[in-house]
Design an enzyme around this catalytic site. Structure first.
Site, PDB file in Angstrom:
ATOM      1  N   GLU A  46      18.615 -83.894 -43.919  1.00 27.34           N
ATOM      2  CA  GLU A  46      19.139 -83.520 -42.602  1.00 27.34           C
ATOM      3  C   GLU A  46      17.978 -82.965 -41.768  1.00 27.34           C
ATOM      4  O   GLU A  46      17.317 -82.004 -42.170  1.00 27.34           O
ATOM      5  CB  GLU A  46      20.238 -82.458 -42.741  1.00 27.34           C
ATOM      6  CG  GLU A  46      20.796 -82.056 -41.381  1.00 27.34           C
ATOM      7  CD  GLU A  46      21.947 -81.057 -41.458  1.00 27.34           C
ATOM      8  OE1 GLU A  46      21.772 -79.982 -42.049  1.00 27.34           O
ATOM      9  OE2 GLU A  46      23.023 -81.375 -40.917  1.00 27.34           O
ATOM     10  N   CYS A  86      25.977 -80.961 -36.935  1.00 26.76           N
ATOM     11  CA  CYS A  86      26.228 -81.365 -38.322  1.00 26.76           C
ATOM     12  C   CYS A  86      26.892 -82.738 -38.413  1.00 26.76           C
ATOM     13  O   CYS A  86      26.765 -83.430 -39.405  1.00 26.76           O
ATOM     14  CB  CYS A  86      27.068 -80.304 -39.021  1.00 26.76           C
ATOM     15  SG  CYS A  86      28.562 -79.899 -38.121  1.00 26.76           S
ATOM     16  N   GLU A 112      31.221 -75.359 -44.252  1.00 21.34           N
ATOM     17  CA  GLU A 112      31.009 -76.542 -43.418  1.00 21.34           C
ATOM     18  C   GLU A 112      29.500 -76.664 -43.272  1.00 21.34           C
ATOM     19  O   GLU A 112      28.882 -75.869 -42.568  1.00 21.34           O
ATOM     20  CB  GLU A 112      31.721 -76.283 -42.085  1.00 21.34           C
ATOM     21  CG  GLU A 112      32.290 -77.529 -41.528  1.00 21.34           C
ATOM     22  CD  GLU A 112      31.311 -78.123 -40.612  1.00 21.34           C
ATOM     23  OE1 GLU A 112      30.442 -78.870 -41.101  1.00 21.34           O
ATOM     24  OE2 GLU A 112      31.401 -77.823 -39.434  1.00 21.34           O
ATOM     25  N   LYS A 116      29.955 -62.535 -37.931  1.00 21.39           N
ATOM     26  CA  LYS A 116      28.519 -62.441 -37.690  1.00 21.39           C
ATOM     27  C   LYS A 116      28.048 -63.710 -36.987  1.00 21.39           C
ATOM     28  O   LYS A 116      28.035 -64.781 -37.573  1.00 21.39           O
ATOM     29  CB  LYS A 116      27.730 -62.277 -38.990  1.00 21.39           C
ATOM     30  CG  LYS A 116      26.290 -61.860 -38.710  1.00 21.39           C
ATOM     31  CD  LYS A 116      25.350 -62.122 -39.861  1.00 21.39           C
ATOM     32  CE  LYS A 116      24.823 -63.511 -39.892  1.00 21.39           C
ATOM     33  NZ  LYS A 116      24.007 -63.917 -38.734  1.00 21.39           N
TER      34      LYS A 116
HETATM   35  P1  NAI Z   1      21.264 -71.017 -41.674  1.00 21.70           P
HETATM   36  O1  NAI Z   1      22.214 -71.691 -42.581  1.00 21.70           O
HETATM   37  O2  NAI Z   1      20.228 -70.112 -42.265  1.00 21.70           O
HETATM   38  O3  NAI Z   1      22.085 -70.166 -40.547  1.00 21.70           O
HETATM   39  C1  NAI Z   1      23.468 -70.246 -40.322  1.00 21.70           C
HETATM   40  C2  NAI Z   1      24.082 -68.852 -40.382  1.00 21.70           C
HETATM   41  O4  NAI Z   1      23.937 -68.332 -41.705  1.00 21.70           O
HETATM   42  C3  NAI Z   1      23.411 -67.818 -39.462  1.00 21.70           C
HETATM   43  O5  NAI Z   1      24.386 -66.965 -38.933  1.00 21.70           O
HETATM   44  C4  NAI Z   1      22.520 -67.052 -40.417  1.00 21.70           C
HETATM   45  O6  NAI Z   1      22.233 -65.743 -39.982  1.00 21.70           O
HETATM   46  C5  NAI Z   1      23.381 -67.024 -41.661  1.00 21.70           C
HETATM   47  N1  NAI Z   1      22.648 -66.768 -42.903  1.00 21.70           N
HETATM   48  C6  NAI Z   1      21.352 -67.059 -43.203  1.00 21.70           C
HETATM   49  N2  NAI Z   1      21.048 -66.626 -44.447  1.00 21.70           N
HETATM   50  C7  NAI Z   1      22.166 -66.055 -44.957  1.00 21.70           C
HETATM   51  C8  NAI Z   1      22.489 -65.436 -46.200  1.00 21.70           C
HETATM   52  N3  NAI Z   1      21.585 -65.307 -47.176  1.00 21.70           N
HETATM   53  N4  NAI Z   1      23.751 -64.977 -46.385  1.00 21.70           N
HETATM   54  C9  NAI Z   1      24.700 -65.096 -45.419  1.00 21.70           C
HETATM   55  N5  NAI Z   1      24.428 -65.671 -44.208  1.00 21.70           N
HETATM   56  C10 NAI Z   1      23.189 -66.147 -43.978  1.00 21.70           C
HETATM   57  O7  NAI Z   1      20.558 -72.141 -40.813  1.00 21.70           O
HETATM   58  P2  NAI Z   1      19.094 -72.097 -40.154  1.00 21.70           P
HETATM   59  O8  NAI Z   1      18.119 -71.530 -41.133  1.00 21.70           O
HETATM   60  O9  NAI Z   1      19.185 -71.458 -38.859  1.00 21.70           O
HETATM   61  O10 NAI Z   1      18.799 -73.663 -39.951  1.00 21.70           O
HETATM   62  C11 NAI Z   1      18.201 -74.427 -40.992  1.00 21.70           C
HETATM   63  C12 NAI Z   1      18.882 -75.753 -41.172  1.00 21.70           C
HETATM   64  O11 NAI Z   1      20.233 -75.559 -41.539  1.00 21.70           O
HETATM   65  C13 NAI Z   1      18.978 -76.625 -39.935  1.00 21.70           C
HETATM   66  O12 NAI Z   1      17.808 -77.333 -39.701  1.00 21.70           O
HETATM   67  C14 NAI Z   1      20.134 -77.515 -40.295  1.00 21.70           C
HETATM   68  O13 NAI Z   1      19.693 -78.558 -41.136  1.00 21.70           O
HETATM   69  C15 NAI Z   1      21.055 -76.614 -41.067  1.00 21.70           C
HETATM   70  N6  NAI Z   1      22.148 -76.075 -40.208  1.00 21.70           N
HETATM   71  C16 NAI Z   1      23.356 -76.700 -40.220  1.00 21.70           C
HETATM   72  C17 NAI Z   1      24.367 -76.280 -39.388  1.00 21.70           C
HETATM   73  C18 NAI Z   1      25.700 -76.960 -39.370  1.00 21.70           C
HETATM   74  O14 NAI Z   1      26.392 -76.921 -38.369  1.00 21.70           O
HETATM   75  N7  NAI Z   1      26.144 -77.553 -40.456  1.00 21.70           N
HETATM   76  C19 NAI Z   1      24.184 -75.176 -38.444  1.00 21.70           C
HETATM   77  C20 NAI Z   1      22.900 -74.535 -38.543  1.00 21.70           C
HETATM   78  C21 NAI Z   1      21.923 -75.001 -39.394  1.00 21.70           C
END
Ligand code: NAI
Ligand code: MG
Length: 507
Positions: free
Chosen positions: A404, A307, A273, A198
């Site tokens: 973050e 990240c 991660e 996904k």
């Molecule tokens: P997110 O963690 O919600 O999104 C990442 C992935 O998780 C996307 O594919 C999303 O559709 C999926 N996801 C969201 N809710 C889920 C659930 N309940 N079950 C399974 N999958 C789910 O990140 P978001 O909301 O886009 O960004 C918010 C913050 O998260 C950012 O400001 C940043 O701090 C952090 N982040 C960190 C990342 C990293 O590389 N470590 C990447 C993206 C966001």
């Protein structure tokens, strides 16, 4: 007039790709989502809708898992490791051959500058797949000298086999879409697993294009399935699915915790991660030029939506003012603009929501009394642009030093003469532990500090060195497990131990 994405040329192939309403990729076919829901894909540099995708429902995820399971037990299990290597090398070559379309799609979808898009494709995604293609033929168990139940030495044989875990779920973020896809796809294929992937709902385009290449490479139907959709729907369906044996997730710490809960049902393996707030520690003997550019890259690569970002800059008081002045000087000169414009060094943030999140941190920094050295504004134009921003403060008692931000906001703080343990304790004052760097010409100081920093990765005189062979992952709340390198194969494998007795035991 500055260039806008509309005025910048993209290839006919990219235009044609964007004009479609993209379906799901299940069992090697493009199929309609049962949800009937669609989502417009936005170019963050123009705020214009550039394409449209169908959104996977729970039922669609079920279909993808059934296809992945059938492929795992069927055709894929009969393909030997040499053939897997060849298929993966073919896929890597196709990614390189399609670099123009992939790079244009990545820039339009994510906003990053073109040069970086090209790097994440050819310097990273395809090389990552090639690196793991080499592992297909090198995954093996052990023979172990044992004496079960008192049988004499040499009267038995115990050996282990490393077997693929089965169907793997991959949930991918939006900050480096094709790179993140490759780093989940490669070890799964190398170990003989099959996948349900996904992508982030807001950045699915390069993943969709890569599925065409998966098919063209000759990877059997059902081995790789793609279900673009919302996290709370398709992501949750993957993480709770009883027939998915492992989930690999990159994203926020909050969602990582939800995935762990969802995984309890069938006790699937989970690798996470997650977030970071990595320290960059600069000693007074460091090369100031190198530190300046290193700190800029560490903080502002991918607009700080990264990240591994080095977002807490600790500089010895003797050179603090000099370093801050240099960093602010370079940051305020950075060319901000659409990624398709080759002169842009900093693109837009991913979305209006993400920019408001980041701007609320800028406000919090001001409210809590941190000193704003440069930046801090969003640009008055279409697109989710904002200035690279630098704050200083004497202590990490402010929100911008703890949480973050995931945007181009750097926090800097001076330190005085003290022992390395004290300096490291300050650098380790974070719930996260993903990356970090130390800058000094004194190799003993560099190595000692590297050992004291509580992170999965520490670099000396550079920040966040990346290579497919370097294990990557976080300590503390930055995650579980390691990706990349030989260790990155582990979560996709299970061990089976087999014992044969040559004679019967004495009792
Ligand atoms: P997110 O963690 O919600 O999104 C990442 C992935 O998780 C996307 O594919 C999303 O559709 C999926 N996801 C969201 N809710 C889920 C659930 N309940 N079950 C399974 N999958 C789910 O990140 P978001 O909301 O886009 O960004 C918010 C913050 O998260 C950012 O400001 C940043 O701090 C952090 N982040 C960190 C990342 C990293 O590389 N470590 C990447 C993206 C966001
Ligand atoms: Mg979220």
């Amino acid at each position: 007039m500055s260039a806008t994405a509309e005025t910048l040329a993209i290839s006919t192939e990219t235009r044609e790709f964007l004009s479609r309403t993209h379906k799901l990729f299940i069992n090697g076919q493009w199929v309609d989502a049962t949800s009937g829901e669609t989502l417009g894909i936005i170019d963050p540099a123009t705020e214009a809708q550039i394409s449209e995708i169908q959104l996977a429902s729970t039922d669609d995820v079920d279909k993808a898992v059934i296809a992945a399971q059938a492929a795992f037990k069927g055709e894929w299990s009969k393909i030997n490791s040499h053939q897997r290597t060849k298929l993966m090398l073919k896929l890597a070559d196709l990614i390189d051959e399609n670099i123009q379309t992939l790079a244009e799609l990545e820039v339009l979808d994510n906003g990053l500058p073109m040069m970086l898009a090209e790097y994440t494709i050819s310097g990273y995604a395809s090389d990552f797949i090639r690196y793991y293609a080499g592992w297909c033929t090198k995954i093996h168990g052990d023979t172990i000298p044992v004496s079960p139940a008192g049988v004499a030495n040499g009267e038995s044989l115990t050996y282990t086999r490393r077997e693929p875990v089965g169907v793997v779920g991959a949930i991918i973020p939006w900050n480096a879409p094709i790179a993140m896809l490759a780093l989940k796809l490669a070890p799964a294929l190398a170990t003989g697993c099959t996948m349900v992937i996904k992508p982030a709902e807001i950045t699915p385009l390069t993943a969709l294009k890569v599925m065409e290449l998966v098919k063209e490479a000759g990877i059997p139907d059902g081995v790789v399935n793609l279900v673009p959709g919302y996290g709370e729907v398709a992501g949750a369906a993957i993480s709770s699915h009883p027939d998915i044996k492992k989930v690999s997730f990159t994203g926020s710490t909050a969602v990582g915790q939800k995935i762990v809960e969802a995984a309890l049902g069938n006790l699937k393996k989970v690798s996470l991660e997650l977030g970071g707030k990595s320290p960059v520690v600069v000693f007074p003997d460091a090369d100031i030029e190198a530190v300046t550019m290193g700190a800029i890259r560490a903080a502002f690569f991918l607009q700080g939506q990264n990240c591994m970002a080095g977002t807490r800059l600790f500089v010895h008081q003797d050179i603090f003012d000099q370093v801050i002045q240099n960093v602010a000087g370079v940051a305020s000169q950075m060319k901000i603009g659409p990624g398709l414009d080759p002169s842009s060094q900093l693109g837009p943030l991913i979305s209006a929501d993400q920019r408001s999140r980041v701007m609320s941190y800028v406000q919090a920094g001001k409210d809590e009394g941190a000193e704003l050295i440069c930046g801090g504004n969003q640009l008055d134009r279409k697109g989710f642009f904002m200035e690279p921003t630098l704050f200083t403060h004497a202590h990490q008692d402010v929100k911008i030093a703890r949480e973050e931000i995931f945007g181009p906001v750097l926090f800097a703080q001076p330190f005085g003469d003290s022992d390395l343990e004290t300096i490291a304790a300050e650098a380790n004052k974070s719930i996260y532990g993903l990356s970090g760097s130390v800058w000094t010409k004194d190799i003993a100081v560099g190595l000692k500090m590297a050992s004291l920093i509580d992170s999965g990765q520490v670099s000396v005189n550079c920040h966040a060195a990346v290579d497919p062979a370097i294990p990557f992952g976080g300590n503390k709340m930055s995650g579980w497990g390691r990706e990349f390198g030989q260790e990155g194969l582990e979560p996709y494998l299970k061990t089976k131990a087999t014992t044969v007795l040559f004679s019967q035991p004495p009792f």
